[in-house]
Each structure stands twice: as C-alpha cells, then as structure tokens.
Scaffold this motif. Structure first.
Motif, short mmCIF file in Angstrom:
data_model
loop_
_atom_site.label_atom_id
_atom_site.label_comp_id
_atom_site.label_asym_id
_atom_site.label_seq_id
_atom_site.Cartn_x
_atom_site.Cartn_y
_atom_site.Cartn_z
N ASN A 160 -1.97 -5.28 -2.13
CA ASN A 160 -3.16 -6.12 -2.04
C ASN A 160 -4.18 -5.73 -3.11
O ASN A 160 -4.68 -6.58 -3.86
CB ASN A 160 -3.76 -6.02 -0.64
N ASP A 218 -10.21 -1.46 -12.14
CA ASP A 218 -9.85 -2.47 -13.15
C ASP A 218 -11.02 -2.71 -14.09
O ASP A 218 -12.14 -2.27 -13.83
CB ASP A 218 -9.39 -3.76 -12.47
N GLY A 270 -8.58 -14.61 1.26
CA GLY A 270 -9.88 -14.02 1.60
C GLY A 270 -9.82 -13.05 2.77
O GLY A 270 -10.85 -12.59 3.24
N GLY A 305 -7.24 -10.53 2.70
CA GLY A 305 -6.40 -9.41 2.25
C GLY A 305 -7.10 -8.07 2.41
O GLY A 305 -6.51 -7.11 2.93
N THR A 327 -9.65 -7.36 4.35
CA THR A 327 -9.91 -7.08 5.78
C THR A 327 -8.68 -6.41 6.38
O THR A 327 -8.78 -5.39 7.07
CB THR A 327 -10.20 -8.40 6.55
#
Ligand code: ADP
Length: 375
Positions: free
Chosen positions: A269, A301, A333, A335, A337
């Motif tokens: 994820n 990143d 939206g 992922g 969590t």
C-alpha cells in the motif's frame, strides 16, 4: 409498593426511627420504675414529709408516678416529632436520589430510540455526578459512532455511484448503438468493474480489521526480504513511472515478530501510493532501522507531498488530499486506514510526514523486534 426504591428508603428510615423510639420508651419505663436515681428519690421523700408527714409514703408514690408520666409523655412527643422529621427527610432524600435516576432512565430510553444528542444534568452528590458524567460520555461515544456510521454509508454509496454511473453510460451507449461492441468499449467497462471489486474487497478487509477479525500469523522474519519481495512485485509500475527505488539499512539484519503477509500488504500500500503520487524520475527510498524494541520502516518519496492540514486526516476512511485526482487514479481512499489498523494489530504504529505540497512525503511504521532472530 415495596418494589419502589422511594418506599424502601422511607420504610428503612421509619424502621430506624420507630425502633429507636421504642427502645427509648422501653428504657424510660425500666429506668423510671426500677432505678430512679437516689438523689431524686431522697428529694421527693423530703418534700412529701415536709408537706404531710403522715401521708408521706402515698405522696411519694403519687409524685413518682407523675414524674414517670411526664418523662414518658415527653419521650412520646419526641418520638412523634422524630417520626414526622424522619418521614419528611427520607422523602426528600429519596427524591434527591431518585430524580437523577429517573432522568437517567428516561434519557437512556430516548437514546435507545435514536436520540443520540440526549444528555442529563450533573447532580450535586459526588456519586450521582460520577454516574451522570459516565452516562453523558457514553451518549457522546454513541453519537460519534452513529455519525461515523452515517458518514460511512454516505461515502460507500458515493464511491459506488461513480463506477456504476459510468457502467450505465457504457451500457446505454451499447444498447442505443452509440458505442461499437468492441474491445475499446469493453476495456473501460472492465476497468470500472475492477475498481468496484477493489473497493468492495477493501471495504471487507477494513470491516474485518476494525472488528479485530483478522487473525495474525505472527512469527519472526527478516524485514529486508519482505521489502525486496514487494519491490520486485512492483517493478513493472516502477519502470512505467520511470522511478528509482532504493533500500537503505539492509546491511544490518532486522528481524521482526509480525505477520509477514500483512507486513507485505502494508508495504504494498505505501509503495503503491509512493509510485502513484511521484512524478517520473523521482526516487522512492525505503529506510530500515531498529531501536531498543522496535523495527522502523520508512517509505520516503520525492512526489506530490501532503499539506500540513491534511496530515492528521490521512488515516481516516475515504480521505483523499485531492479528491478528483486520487479517484481517477484508482485509489479507494481506505488503503492507509487498513494499513494503520494492520500495523496496530501487529503491535506497531504508523505516522505520516511531509514538508508540504510538491516536497515529497514519508510514511513510517514500526513493528516489534523478534527476541530471538534465529528462532
Ligand atoms: P488511496 O487508495 O486513495 O491512495 P490511501 O488511503 O492509500 O488511499 O491514501 C489516502 C490519501 O493519502 C490519498 O488519496 C492521497 O491523497 C494521500 N497520499 C497517500 N500516500 C501519498 C504519497 N505517498 N504522497 C502524496 N499523497 C499521498
């Protein structure tokens, strides 16, 4: 009637008052009949003899009887007074206790009927104030859960509507002959269906992880191997995005005690997000570190970055920094969590940092270190 607390309180108090009064009366009878104090007796005899020496004995008896009668009358009047005061005060006490309890009962009834904004006033007494405070906290917690439930239903229907609307558009176009029955029409339909399937799968995982229904198969494993596996799996996306992936800290072997599959899911994820939100020629770095009891993995990143105000909301269900862009790019939206919940279930924690929009982001999670690396 005795099932009511009010009458039990009054009854209990009355029993105490009556028992006390009976005891006082009894003692008065016994004391005045058997052991009248010698000084009183001597004084009574002296007075009787002084007024009538012949009938002194009879006069003494009359005087003593009058003395006893007066004392008993006084005690009787006192008893009646005590009963009246006891009755009134126990009714007042019962009211003081029962009023908040009745309020509690009717408020809980209203909450049971869905009125989650219900609160009760805090009474004066410490104990009842404690009960009322806890009741109000419970009502607040229920209101929050209800709010989250409504938001979740709204979000899920909103998320499902987008691909469904698009599917209906394609199907209507096909039926009206506006779209040719070809690969070009079916490919986007297939993509929309996949998006829906991903969302439903994510929702199922989320509900299971939030209910604590995901069983963790914890065992010691080498963290850098899992990182390497996930990076290999994401190689095509890295190449497509023209991105470079680097792993720092792999030379010191970090063994963790966690579920390797769930750890891979979390890494997948975070790395997928990093790939999705980093423009070409960017770099994604995975740092592996260890402290006394925890292993730390940071995925950094050089991509889109996250504004300060969005950082605390990132782990909420369906939160996206840029709604339209993230939805277009296929993110559900939820992922993050799911990832944070999984990390929590393995005994770690997850945080996000960013220096702002366009300045990259770092997602860090911890896992417990394995006590015996070679076990
Ligand atoms: P999604 O599936 O939409 O990516 P996530 O829960 O994984 O859902 O992420 C939530 C949001 O957090 C994303 O929509 C995005 O706005 C933001 N986000 C996550 N990772 C990054 C990242 N590496 N860089 C910038 N924004 C990110």
């Amino acid at each position: 009637m005795w099932r009511q607390l009010k009458w039990r309180i009054v009854g209990g108090n009355m029993a105490v008052v009556i028992a006390g009064a009976t005891l006082v009366l009894l003692m008065t009878q016994i004391v005045t009949r058997t052991v009248v104090p010698e000084p009183i007796l001597a004084e009574v005899r002296r007075l009787a003899e002084a007024s009538d020496p012949a009938g002194a004995e009879a006069a003494t008896a009359v005087l003593l009887e009058t003395f006893r009668g007066t004392i008993i009358s006084a005690v009787l009047v006192g008893t009646i007074g005590a009963i009246v005061v006891g009755w009134v005060s126990s009714l007042a006490l019962a009211r003081q206790i029962l009023h908040p309890l009745n309020q509690l009962a009717s408020s809980s009834q209203r909450i049971a009927n869905g009125r989650y904004d219900e609160r009760i006033p805090i009474p004066d007494s410490d104990e009842l104030a404690g009960v009322a405070t806890h009741f109000n906290q419970m009502a607040q917690a229920l209101a929050t859960i209800e709010e989250q439930r409504i938001t979740l239903i709204g979000n899920v229907s909103h998320e499902l509507r987008t691909p469904l609307t698009s599917m209906i558009g394609f199907l209507e176009g096909l039926m009206d002959g506006l779209f040719p029955s070809s690969e070009e029409t079916y490919a986007p339909m297939h993509a929309e269906m996949q998006r829906m399937q991903r969302l439903v799968d994510d929702l199922q995982t989320l509900s299971r992880v939030e209910a604590g229904a995901i069983e963790m198969q914890k065992r010691p494993f080498l963290l850098c191997l899992t990182v390497q596996q996930v990076l290999t799996q994401l190689q095509p996306q890295l190449v497509a995005g023209q991105l470079q992936a680097v792993v720092e800290g792999r030379e010191a072997p970090v063994f963790v005690h966690a579920d390797p599959d769930r750890t891979a899911q979390v890494l997948l994820n975070l790395l997928s997000n990093a790939i999705r939100y980093t423009p070409p020629h960017g770099t994604i770095t995975v740092y592996l570190r260890r402290s006394d009891q925890l292993a730390q993995v940071a995925v950094q990143d050089t991509g889109a970055g996250i504004p300060d105000n969005a950082l605390p909301l990132l782990f909420e269900r369906f939160y996206r920094v840029d709604q339209s862009r993230a939805r277009r790019s296929g993110g559900s939206g939820i992922g993050l969590t799911i990832s944070r919940r999984l990390v929590w279930a393995m005994g770690g924690d997850m945080t996000a940092q960013s220096d702002g929009l366009g300045r990259g982001s770092t997602f860090t999670f911890t896992l417990p270190l394995a006590t015996k690396p070679d076990s």
